[in-house]
Design a protein around this motif. Sequence first.
Motif, mmCIF file in Angstrom:
data_model
loop_
_atom_site.group_PDB
_atom_site.id
_atom_site.type_symbol
_atom_site.label_atom_id
_atom_site.label_comp_id
_atom_site.label_asym_id
_atom_site.label_seq_id
_atom_site.Cartn_x
_atom_site.Cartn_y
_atom_site.Cartn_z
ATOM 1 N N UNK A 131 84.671 28.513 54.696
ATOM 2 C CA UNK A 131 85.669 29.022 55.964
ATOM 3 C C UNK A 131 85.449 30.977 55.885
ATOM 4 N N UNK A 132 85.130 31.661 55.810
ATOM 5 C CA UNK A 132 85.433 32.773 55.658
ATOM 6 C C UNK A 132 85.562 33.169 56.569
ATOM 7 N N UNK A 133 85.777 34.898 57.071
ATOM 8 C CA UNK A 133 86.111 35.589 57.525
ATOM 9 C C UNK A 133 85.245 36.311 58.194
ATOM 10 N N UNK A 134 83.720 36.376 57.850
ATOM 11 C CA UNK A 134 82.591 36.696 58.002
ATOM 12 C C UNK A 134 81.782 36.501 56.940
ATOM 13 N N UNK A 154 72.494 49.482 49.910
ATOM 14 C CA UNK A 154 72.641 48.586 50.050
ATOM 15 C C UNK A 154 72.541 48.604 51.635
ATOM 16 N N UNK A 155 71.792 47.683 52.858
ATOM 17 C CA UNK A 155 72.006 47.608 53.905
ATOM 18 C C UNK A 155 72.185 46.394 54.805
ATOM 19 N N UNK A 156 73.905 46.106 55.051
ATOM 20 C CA UNK A 156 74.570 44.629 55.028
ATOM 21 C C UNK A 156 74.080 44.786 56.766
ATOM 22 N N UNK A 157 74.282 43.913 57.548
ATOM 23 C CA UNK A 157 74.767 43.488 58.873
ATOM 24 C C UNK A 157 74.681 41.903 58.822
ATOM 25 N N UNK A 158 75.986 42.249 58.573
ATOM 26 C CA UNK A 158 77.293 40.910 58.803
ATOM 27 C C UNK A 158 77.701 40.210 60.485
ATOM 28 N N UNK A 159 78.430 39.302 59.964
ATOM 29 C CA UNK A 159 79.030 38.713 61.605
ATOM 30 C C UNK A 159 80.278 37.771 60.767
ATOM 31 N N UNK A 160 80.999 38.652 62.432
ATOM 32 C CA UNK A 160 82.614 38.094 62.408
ATOM 33 C C UNK A 160 82.509 36.446 62.226
ATOM 34 N N UNK A 161 83.174 35.795 62.182
ATOM 35 C CA UNK A 161 83.872 34.536 62.313
ATOM 36 C C UNK A 161 85.011 34.623 62.410
ATOM 37 N N UNK A 162 85.621 35.603 62.609
ATOM 38 C CA UNK A 162 86.835 35.714 62.811
ATOM 39 C C UNK A 162 86.904 36.413 64.162
ATOM 40 N N UNK A 214 84.961 37.852 66.781
ATOM 41 C CA UNK A 214 84.499 36.654 66.608
ATOM 42 C C UNK A 214 82.890 36.548 67.083
ATOM 43 N N UNK A 215 82.441 36.565 66.185
ATOM 44 C CA UNK A 215 80.719 36.070 67.099
ATOM 45 C C UNK A 215 79.756 37.805 66.578
ATOM 46 N N UNK A 216 80.584 38.790 66.460
ATOM 47 C CA UNK A 216 79.826 40.585 66.812
ATOM 48 C C UNK A 216 79.198 40.756 65.703
ATOM 49 N N UNK A 217 78.496 41.085 65.637
ATOM 50 C CA UNK A 217 77.714 42.057 64.235
ATOM 51 C C UNK A 217 78.150 43.218 64.092
#
Length: 316
Positions: A131-134, A154-162, A214-217
């Motif tokens: 249950x992370x923030x991203x 390192x090239x990252x793409x993450x998604x916010x879960x809050x 939330x849900x934004x990458x």
Amino acid sequence: MSGRAELVRELKSLRKGRGMFAGRMAERIGPNLRAVCAVTDGDTMVSIREKVANRLAELAEQLPEDLRLATLAAFAINAEARLPLYRDRVLWAAMRMGRDQRTVRRRVDEAIDQLAELAAGAPAYREDDHARTWQPAELRVAAALDRAQPEVLEQHRIVAVQDGLRELDLVPSVPAGPDELEPAVFYGGTLVDGGTAAGEGRGFALTLPRPLAIGESHEFAVRFRLPTARAMSPYLVCVPAGPCELFDLRMRFGPDSPPRRVWRLSGARRRDTSDPAWHGRLCPVDRAGEVHLRFRGLIPDLAYGARWGSESGRSA
């Protein structure tokens, strides 16, 4: 019946008919296989099929070659073995292995037993465990290891879960102490030293340019430079804290002195990553002294990447 025995039973049921391409997949996946493959109630049939196929393929990477081929054929994971009946896939594998069908059936049973054993030893994934923030989505790593001071981008793409996500805690893929790394942001935020990530000790925190909903990458890139080539251990892996869609790894050793062997690690346990006696499948180094590996459907808390060296070790 134990959970491992139940998983063996579920796997033997799944191999019947069209295997991974049978209809009504949600009904064919038992509770033990659901847990191993991180299948949730909200997953579509396509998502279920992809998760299960990826997980079985990852576990099969740790098996001997004949058992790996038996696994990919039995469940119709191998594209060439996507035949309508299990017996057709057994025949296909028998022809490929130069064995009779009875031997292949025994190999499949042996492979299923070992898959269940490997799955039992891997950390199970539950939605509330991370249950992370991203959420990690993609990681692309390019490592220049043929330099006096190796560099890793390192090239990252993450998604916010809050809602209102403002900062990320990161653990570099580079196997070196934080004090030995020289980090720099290429784009996507401001780096703050001293973050803590996923129980891995001191890492780095990235302050985002603006809060995410939330849900934004969000995409960002960080470069790590080591003081000397000796400061880096002979492996480079991604151990995602949550399900990750893609890990793309490029490593350049250079054409003059590439390592004698490079092993692909897929779904390895954390302790195996730094164990010189444990290896994955051998993978080739091209004429430029480069290796390119790609992993999809990464399972949380398992290691994906490469290890290199001159020792023979134990294949898995």
